[in-house]
Design a protein around this motif. Sequence first.
Motif, mmCIF file in Angstrom:
data_model
loop_
_atom_site.group_PDB
_atom_site.id
_atom_site.type_symbol
_atom_site.label_atom_id
_atom_site.label_comp_id
_atom_site.label_asym_id
_atom_site.label_seq_id
_atom_site.Cartn_x
_atom_site.Cartn_y
_atom_site.Cartn_z
ATOM 1 N N ARG A 133 16.876 7.278 0.515
ATOM 2 C CA ARG A 133 15.817 8.296 0.352
ATOM 3 C C ARG A 133 14.581 7.697 -0.301
ATOM 4 N N SER A 134 14.782 6.597 -1.004
ATOM 5 C CA SER A 134 13.661 5.940 -1.703
ATOM 6 C C SER A 134 13.006 4.851 -0.839
ATOM 7 N N ALA A 135 13.467 4.718 0.416
ATOM 8 C CA ALA A 135 12.988 3.587 1.239
ATOM 9 C C ALA A 135 11.710 3.934 2.016
ATOM 10 N N ALA A 163 0.829 -1.212 0.000
ATOM 11 C CA ALA A 163 0.000 0.000 0.000
ATOM 12 C C ALA A 163 0.858 1.255 0.000
ATOM 13 N N SER A 164 1.951 1.238 0.758
ATOM 14 C CA SER A 164 2.743 2.470 0.814
ATOM 15 C C SER A 164 3.534 2.656 -0.474
ATOM 16 N N SER A 165 4.095 1.583 -1.014
ATOM 17 C CA SER A 165 4.929 1.790 -2.201
ATOM 18 C C SER A 165 4.079 2.049 -3.444
ATOM 19 N N GLY A 224 8.496 7.205 2.442
ATOM 20 C CA GLY A 224 7.178 7.111 3.052
ATOM 21 C C GLY A 224 7.153 6.070 4.150
ATOM 22 N N ALA A 225 5.945 5.833 4.674
ATOM 23 C CA ALA A 225 5.825 4.880 5.776
ATOM 24 C C ALA A 225 4.457 4.215 5.744
ATOM 25 N N GLY A 277 3.789 4.822 -8.406
ATOM 26 C CA GLY A 277 4.381 4.269 -7.188
ATOM 27 C C GLY A 277 5.734 3.655 -7.491
ATOM 28 N N HIS A 278 6.155 2.764 -6.622
ATOM 29 C CA HIS A 278 7.421 2.045 -6.833
ATOM 30 C C HIS A 278 7.165 0.550 -6.763
#
Length: 335
Positions: free
Chosen positions: A225-227, A111-113, A254-255, A138-139
């Motif tokens: 930074r992308s984590a 969901a976050s990525s 993000g988280a 997203g990623h």
Amino acid sequence: MKRVVALRRLKASHLQRLREHFEVTYFEEPERQPEAVAVALRQAHGLIGGKLQVTSAMLDEAPGLEAIATISVGYDNLPVDELSRRGILLTNTPDVLTETTADTGFMLIMASSRRLVELANMVREGRWTQHVGEPQFGHDVHGKTLGMVGLGRIGRAIARRALGFNMRVLYSNASSKPELEAEWGLEHRTFEQLLAESDFVCLTVPLTEQTEHLIGYEQCRAMKRSAFLINIARGRVVDEAGLIRALNDGLIAGAGLDVFEREPLQDSPLLRMDNVVTLPHIGSATHETREAMANCAVENICQALQGERPRDLVNPQARPSGFSEQQQEQSVDAK
Ligand code: DGY
């Protein structure tokens, strides 16, 4: 007949099972009736329920208490040492919630990525007609590196899911797990190495003095930074003010958070961040699993109050009166 105080979210079927053996007083909303709960506890031999808050003063007023069955796997909210000193058995509900909680962890990774909440809201709010372009992308999750901080039952169950997504799985744990390295290809790292290498840092450690505020601003700075940071452990494993500052400064992407320092979460900047997915502490909240957890706790309190060693005994060091030396030995062996 022994007396049991049962607190919140037990169904009629669970109460019925308890009533076959004990005199049961049930409080659906104990916070609304603290005095009645205190009176019932004075006579009680057992206490069962979710989100239990137990204090020394309360235990002083409950001299007959022999066992507490929490309907949760975590017991950081309970004074284990004090219960043991008083000879009160404590049980929890491990195993039955492992897979569901791992599903929640993986759901937060996805969901976050993939910005699930943000994009789903866009559709709901009639904004689909707007151009969906790069700013909304997203990623990928598949093929990325997952860093598990803690590799207990739930951590391992998340790692298993990640392998199905062709992810590389790192872990930092007090002890290394050579069998999982050999069989699953997991890779052991120091905590610092794990932070630096992971695309997702996923917390599944119990809350202890050692893990309190394990992740804060500086640890976020050590991440890519992308984590993304995923927390399904306990809120206080993260220094939330530090995390908020790190997100504001763009130190991480993000988280995904199921747990918070103060629950329920209210008026937090986290609620206004598009790159943060917040859940209301629902790691184990499915019909099937909550039913299994309640059954497990009922089973445990029955065993404890009937002189058997409860299956999910947390404090085998507790020595209740009437518990023989031999039973005590068995409890210790079982851990
Ligand atoms: C657990 O079982 O510990 C869940 O986090 C609910 O508190």
